[in-house]
Scaffold this active site. Sequence first.
Site, PDB file in Angstrom:
ATOM      1  N   GLY A 258       2.367   5.050   3.080  1.00 18.91           N
ATOM      2  CA  GLY A 258       1.496   3.785   2.434  1.00 18.91           C
ATOM      3  C   GLY A 258       1.704   2.679   3.361  1.00 18.91           C
TER       4      GLY A 258
ATOM      5  N   ASP B 116      -2.333   6.540   7.746  1.00 15.32           N
ATOM      6  CA  ASP B 116      -1.788   5.463   6.860  1.00 15.32           C
ATOM      7  C   ASP B 116      -0.362   4.781   7.723  1.00 15.32           C
ATOM      8  OD1 ASP B 116      -3.279   5.524   4.889  1.00 15.32           O
ATOM      9  OD2 ASP B 116      -1.977   6.662   3.589  1.00 15.32           O
TER      10      ASP B 116
ATOM     11  N   HIS C 139      -1.014  -1.251  -6.186  1.00 20.07           N
ATOM     12  CA  HIS C 139      -0.564   0.250  -6.019  1.00 20.07           C
ATOM     13  C   HIS C 139       0.649   0.478  -6.680  1.00 20.07           C
ATOM     14  CE1 HIS C 139      -3.205  -0.359  -2.480  1.00 20.07           C
ATOM     15  NE2 HIS C 139      -3.660   1.044  -2.863  1.00 20.07           N
ATOM     16  N   HIS C 140       1.040   1.628  -7.256  1.00 24.95           N
ATOM     17  CA  HIS C 140       2.354   1.898  -7.807  1.00 24.95           C
ATOM     18  C   HIS C 140       3.518   1.860  -6.796  1.00 24.95           C
ATOM     19  CE1 HIS C 140       5.002   5.070  -9.488  1.00 24.95           C
ATOM     20  NE2 HIS C 140       5.247   3.867 -10.245  1.00 24.95           N
TER      21      HIS C 140
END
Length: 450
Positions: free
Chosen positions: A173, A123, A202-203
Amino acid sequence: MIVPLTESDTFTTDTKTESHKPLYEPNGVKQPNVSYHFNPDVSKYHYGPRHPMKPFRLMLTDHLVISYKLYELMDLYTPRRATKEELLEFHSQDYIDFLQSVTPDQVSKYVDNVLQRFNIGDDCPVFDGIYDYSLIYAGASLDATRKLMSGMSDIAINWSGGLHHAKKAEPSGFCYVNDIVLGILNLLRVHPRVMYIDIDLHHGDGVQEAFYTTDRVMTVSFHKYNGEFFPGTGSVDEKGIGKGKNYAINVPLRDGIDDESYVRLFKLIVEPLITMYQPTCIVQQCGADSLGFDRLGCFNLNIRAHGECVKYVKSFGIPMLVLGGGGYTPRNVSRLWCYETSVLNDVTLNAKLPNDLPSHEWFGPDFSLHPQLDGRIDNKNSKKYLDSVRQTIMEQIRYLSHAPSVQMREIPPDLTGLTDEEEELIRELNEENYREQAESKDVAKEVHVD
Ligand code: V1D
Ligand code: CA
């Protein structure tokens, strides 16, 4: 021989009329002052051949913004890089030292536990110029906050920012430094209450975590949630702690949400939050992976629906910092952010992309600003489920009876954003100027005396 015209010939626009069609049409009355913060160097970086994050999507966005002549409407800035000291306002010294020194050829020399400690992997790979890249996008967000704080801008846009997962001491991320946290910390020097709204798929965990214990920042994230989907956080029960209790709002959604239900839910939640909290500034992260057909996505949103959430926030007339974020189908990311730039400037763009667009080949076969992006994924958000999420959040909002006030301590303004070296250079130049002026006055006096 006269060839009879068919009906379609009659209604075909001739090339002259076509070339005179306006690229945009104004919609409204008095417009807020909008600034656009973009350093083109940011699009040159490369996470690696199989990595979904493609910084060149920012170049495509800029091409569209330029081709539609939106630059005529905004103040344009090429921001300087952030300084190391600026990154250290949030990040830890050892992490930033690591980010500054690590290179792809040297990475094998680090022992595994160092790479693990700093979450280096698929990532968040180490790529060429990783530190410089981070300084560039963070510098643009900080530049945008300075224009908002000085009142020179009412709305400031940085599509290269919005990297919401980065933590104090590690990347996460695809995000290396958290330009949003850095930007909000700067805004808090003059703003008593900042609201953060995140519409990335995404959060927004990094921003939530940074402000989890304070009532001076309210974080609101809409995202896919099932307990497993990255980053795994963002349940409706994460509400903040201590002074920050109830100032973190999470809207967990299932796959396939459509335009109508997303926009309706967004407005029903955001309106009471703004009314209760009365933010003096709003930061909106506009991650484009919530669009339908995104390479990593699972929602069904069209560009107009995503843009409607930006238009709605703008309608409150509160100063806004508008940022990018995720988005992994570059042609749609750039369409979206160009469209949202037009929304923020209150103009309507011609849906047909301009012919002179430098990267025209990316947008075929339709060459439209609004391809149809819905309908790929089954909508797993029943009305009952969305009503229950809304109900839970309305109960949480009830605890926010009034906007918390804060006694603003005198904070050194530092609104110029000049580094110590730049200030020193300006001081030297000024001194030189004064000396020269004084010398020329002496010469004048001498002449006069003569
Ligand atoms: F598909 C991939 C190919 C190569 C490298 C990474 C990925 C990939 C896809 N999805 N990585 C992810 C997510 N990571 C995981 C990990 C598996 N582990 C056990 C965790 O699922 C990360 C998704 C990051 C999304 C970033 C963002 O869109 O929110 C964003 N916002 O601002 C900037 C980025
Ligand atoms: Ca989100």
